[in-house]
Design a protein around this motif. Structure first.
Motif, PDB file in Angstrom:
ATOM      1  N   ASP A 195      37.368  43.837  46.598  1.00  0.00           N
ATOM      2  CA  ASP A 195      38.024  42.817  45.790  1.00  0.00           C
ATOM      3  C   ASP A 195      37.032  41.956  45.001  1.00  0.00           C
ATOM      4  O   ASP A 195      37.397  40.909  44.451  1.00  0.00           O
ATOM      5  CB  ASP A 195      38.902  41.926  46.661  1.00  0.00           C
ATOM      6  CG  ASP A 195      38.120  41.240  47.777  1.00  0.00           C
ATOM      7  OD1 ASP A 195      36.907  41.512  47.923  1.00  0.00           O
ATOM      8  OD2 ASP A 195      38.720  40.428  48.504  1.00  0.00           O
ATOM      9  N   LEU A 196      35.782  42.404  44.916  1.00  0.00           N
ATOM     10  CA  LEU A 196      34.755  41.635  44.218  1.00  0.00           C
ATOM     11  C   LEU A 196      35.104  41.357  42.759  1.00  0.00           C
ATOM     12  O   LEU A 196      34.962  40.215  42.296  1.00  0.00           O
ATOM     13  CB  LEU A 196      33.417  42.370  44.322  1.00  0.00           C
ATOM     14  CG  LEU A 196      32.164  41.628  43.876  1.00  0.00           C
ATOM     15  CD1 LEU A 196      31.985  40.339  44.664  1.00  0.00           C
ATOM     16  CD2 LEU A 196      30.941  42.529  44.040  1.00  0.00           C
ATOM     17  N   PRO A 197      35.569  42.336  41.977  1.00  0.00           N
ATOM     18  CA  PRO A 197      35.887  42.046  40.566  1.00  0.00           C
ATOM     19  C   PRO A 197      36.915  40.934  40.396  1.00  0.00           C
ATOM     20  O   PRO A 197      36.764  40.082  39.509  1.00  0.00           O
ATOM     21  CB  PRO A 197      36.409  43.383  40.042  1.00  0.00           C
ATOM     22  CG  PRO A 197      35.757  44.411  40.909  1.00  0.00           C
ATOM     23  CD  PRO A 197      35.710  43.772  42.276  1.00  0.00           C
ATOM     24  N   ALA A 198      37.927  40.902  41.235  1.00  0.00           N
ATOM     25  CA  ALA A 198      38.961  39.876  41.109  1.00  0.00           C
ATOM     26  C   ALA A 198      38.383  38.490  41.373  1.00  0.00           C
ATOM     27  O   ALA A 198      38.718  37.508  40.679  1.00  0.00           O
ATOM     28  CB  ALA A 198      40.115  40.169  42.066  1.00  0.00           C
ATOM     29  N   PHE A 199      37.511  38.388  42.388  1.00  0.00           N
ATOM     30  CA  PHE A 199      36.872  37.103  42.690  1.00  0.00           C
ATOM     31  C   PHE A 199      36.017  36.644  41.514  1.00  0.00           C
ATOM     32  O   PHE A 199      36.098  35.486  41.080  1.00  0.00           O
ATOM     33  CB  PHE A 199      36.028  37.246  43.955  1.00  0.00           C
ATOM     34  CG  PHE A 199      34.979  36.196  44.129  1.00  0.00           C
ATOM     35  CD1 PHE A 199      35.289  34.843  44.089  1.00  0.00           C
ATOM     36  CD2 PHE A 199      33.645  36.553  44.350  1.00  0.00           C
ATOM     37  CE1 PHE A 199      34.307  33.869  44.251  1.00  0.00           C
ATOM     38  CE2 PHE A 199      32.668  35.600  44.519  1.00  0.00           C
ATOM     39  CZ  PHE A 199      32.998  34.253  44.460  1.00  0.00           C
ATOM     40  N   LEU A 200      35.225  37.538  40.960  1.00  0.00           N
ATOM     41  CA  LEU A 200      34.331  37.168  39.871  1.00  0.00           C
ATOM     42  C   LEU A 200      35.109  36.802  38.614  1.00  0.00           C
ATOM     43  O   LEU A 200      34.688  35.931  37.844  1.00  0.00           O
ATOM     44  CB  LEU A 200      33.343  38.301  39.596  1.00  0.00           C
ATOM     45  CG  LEU A 200      32.369  38.574  40.753  1.00  0.00           C
ATOM     46  CD1 LEU A 200      31.564  39.833  40.494  1.00  0.00           C
ATOM     47  CD2 LEU A 200      31.458  37.377  40.981  1.00  0.00           C
ATOM     48  N   GLN A 201      36.245  37.421  38.416  1.00  0.00           N
ATOM     49  CA  GLN A 201      37.095  37.045  37.288  1.00  0.00           C
ATOM     50  C   GLN A 201      37.590  35.612  37.438  1.00  0.00           C
ATOM     51  O   GLN A 201      37.699  34.875  36.440  1.00  0.00           O
ATOM     52  CB  GLN A 201      38.271  38.008  37.173  1.00  0.00           C
ATOM     53  CG  GLN A 201      37.890  39.390  36.638  1.00  0.00           C
ATOM     54  CD  GLN A 201      39.051  40.367  36.699  1.00  0.00           C
ATOM     55  OE1 GLN A 201      40.186  40.006  37.016  1.00  0.00           O
ATOM     56  NE2 GLN A 201      38.773  41.628  36.392  1.00  0.00           N
ATOM     57  N   ARG A 202      37.890  35.199  38.662  1.00  0.00           N
ATOM     58  CA  ARG A 202      38.302  33.811  38.905  1.00  0.00           C
ATOM     59  C   ARG A 202      37.186  32.842  38.512  1.00  0.00           C
ATOM     60  O   ARG A 202      37.446  31.779  37.933  1.00  0.00           O
ATOM     61  CB  ARG A 202      38.656  33.602  40.373  1.00  0.00           C
ATOM     62  CG  ARG A 202      39.928  34.287  40.821  1.00  0.00           C
ATOM     63  CD  ARG A 202      40.162  34.000  42.310  1.00  0.00           C
ATOM     64  NE  ARG A 202      40.308  32.566  42.572  1.00  0.00           N
ATOM     65  CZ  ARG A 202      39.798  31.939  43.621  1.00  0.00           C
ATOM     66  NH1 ARG A 202      39.103  32.616  44.530  1.00  0.00           N
ATOM     67  NH2 ARG A 202      39.999  30.652  43.780  1.00  0.00           N
ATOM     68  N   VAL A 203      35.940  33.214  38.833  1.00  0.00           N
ATOM     69  CA  VAL A 203      34.817  32.334  38.504  1.00  0.00           C
ATOM     70  C   VAL A 203      34.593  32.323  36.993  1.00  0.00           C
ATOM     71  O   VAL A 203      34.389  31.261  36.389  1.00  0.00           O
ATOM     72  CB  VAL A 203      33.542  32.784  39.246  1.00  0.00           C
ATOM     73  CG1 VAL A 203      32.414  31.791  38.976  1.00  0.00           C
ATOM     74  CG2 VAL A 203      33.784  32.906  40.748  1.00  0.00           C
ATOM     75  N   ARG A 204      34.639  33.481  36.372  1.00  0.00           N
ATOM     76  CA  ARG A 204      34.448  33.566  34.918  1.00  0.00           C
ATOM     77  C   ARG A 204      35.482  32.725  34.176  1.00  0.00           C
ATOM     78  O   ARG A 204      35.198  32.206  33.086  1.00  0.00           O
ATOM     79  CB  ARG A 204      34.573  35.014  34.462  1.00  0.00           C
ATOM     80  CG  ARG A 204      33.433  35.927  34.850  1.00  0.00           C
ATOM     81  CD  ARG A 204      32.244  35.751  33.958  1.00  0.00           C
ATOM     82  NE  ARG A 204      31.252  36.794  34.164  1.00  0.00           N
ATOM     83  CZ  ARG A 204      29.979  36.689  33.841  1.00  0.00           C
ATOM     84  NH1 ARG A 204      29.536  35.568  33.297  1.00  0.00           N
ATOM     85  NH2 ARG A 204      29.145  37.679  34.048  1.00  0.00           N
ATOM     86  N   ALA A 205      36.644  32.571  34.749  1.00  0.00           N
ATOM     87  CA  ALA A 205      37.719  31.851  34.074  1.00  0.00           C
ATOM     88  C   ALA A 205      37.433  30.356  33.942  1.00  0.00           C
ATOM     89  O   ALA A 205      38.053  29.685  33.113  1.00  0.00           O
ATOM     90  CB  ALA A 205      39.043  32.053  34.812  1.00  0.00           C
ATOM     91  N   VAL A 206      36.497  29.823  34.755  1.00  0.00           N
ATOM     92  CA  VAL A 206      36.274  28.378  34.740  1.00  0.00           C
ATOM     93  C   VAL A 206      34.905  27.977  34.228  1.00  0.00           C
ATOM     94  O   VAL A 206      34.632  26.786  34.058  1.00  0.00           O
ATOM     95  CB  VAL A 206      36.485  27.769  36.150  1.00  0.00           C
ATOM     96  CG1 VAL A 206      37.914  27.969  36.626  1.00  0.00           C
ATOM     97  CG2 VAL A 206      35.481  28.324  37.160  1.00  0.00           C
TER      98      VAL A 206
END
Length: 276
Positions: A195-206
């Motif tokens: 699930d690493l990509p989903a977590f990193l997408q959350r960080v990229r969003a902010v």
């Protein structure tokens, strides 16, 4: 005081070259008291874009067995906050020009004196500080000192971080955001979470800051998996484990070849066996 951030410059250079950066971690004073002075230049020769220097602490709660052991050895070798600062200064005198980032727990920095510590970082050429046990909502004093001194205060986020925590980090962080790849402590792992990509997408969003991925990175395959997701990876326990198996005279060569081996995952599609 530097007018531009050495860390920002390093990430800009990586982006211009289309490269993923590798940031190795060393505990200062491990394996031997003076080892860092030889190991850091070797890591740079191997392809490190920056180096994270650990200030040893007796209770490194975010760290696994390998870094706990390294901290114990370093403390037994007489390493103090002052010695860490002196080591950074000597690295700069030797011509090391990549970003140097201290990773240290809050208590030793508080005991040394936060203002004194940040001013010393400026004097010796340390570019940023990671304090894993300092949450953003309790970082006002250190954040203000770092900002005034032109040093980057780098925060950590994890898959368990709430959206509120991510926003707090985004509001205060500079340099880059340290993304913890998994729930748990540092240490080499066989594979990275699905699930690493989903977590990193959350960080990229902010945040528009560069992202560095750490915890569990130990093989070129891991580095390759991070390509396109983050701007750099941090490698600590796997490097320290490699050094632990080498005699003192072979440690610098082992460090250089280890980073060069990992770079295969950053630069090639299908990395093969480790060189030596």
């Amino acid at each position: 005081m530097r007018r531009t951030s050495r860390i920002a410059d390093a990430f800009a250079a990586l982006r211009a070259r289309g490269q993923l950066g590798i940031i190795p971690y060393l505990t200062i004073g491990y394996p031997q008291r003076e080892s860092t002075l030889e190991l850091v230049p070797a890591l740079v020769r191997g392809g490190a874009c920056a180096v994270e220097l650990g200030i040893p602490f007796s209770d490194p709660l975010a760290d696994g067995v390998t870094i706990q052991r390294a901290s114990h050895v370093a403390l037994a070798n007489g390493v103090t906050v002052r010695f860490c600062l002196e080591t950074a200064a000597r690295l700069r005198e030797q011509g090391v020009d990549v970003p140097l980032v201290f990773m240290g727990y809050f208590n030793p920095l508080l005991q040394y004196g936060l203002e004194r510590f940040v001013h010393a970082c400026v004097e010796v050429g340390v570019d940023g500080v990671i304090v894993p046990d300092l949450p953003p909502n309790e970082s006002d004093e250190l954040h203000a000192l770092c900002r005034a001194a032109g040093r980057d205060l780098i925060f950590m986020v994890a898959p368990t971080s709430t959206d509120r925590h991510l926003r707090e980090v985004a509001a205060r962080a500079s340099g880059f955001v340290y993304c913890v790849s998994l729930t748990g402590v540092t240490g080499a792992r066989e594979r990275l979470p699905d699930d690493l990509p989903a977590f990193l997408q959350r960080v990229r969003a902010v945040t528009a800051l560069p992202l560095a991925l750490g915890f569990g990175i130990s093989r070129p395959e891991h580095v390759s998996q991070a390509r396109g997701l983050v701007d750099a990876v941090v490698v600590g326990s796997a490097l320290l484990d490699r050094l632990a198996g080498e005699p003192p005279e072979g440690q610098a060569a082992a460090a250089e070849s280890f980073i060069a081996w990992l770079r295969q995952g950053a630069d090639a599609v299908a990395p093969v066996g480790e060189g030596s």
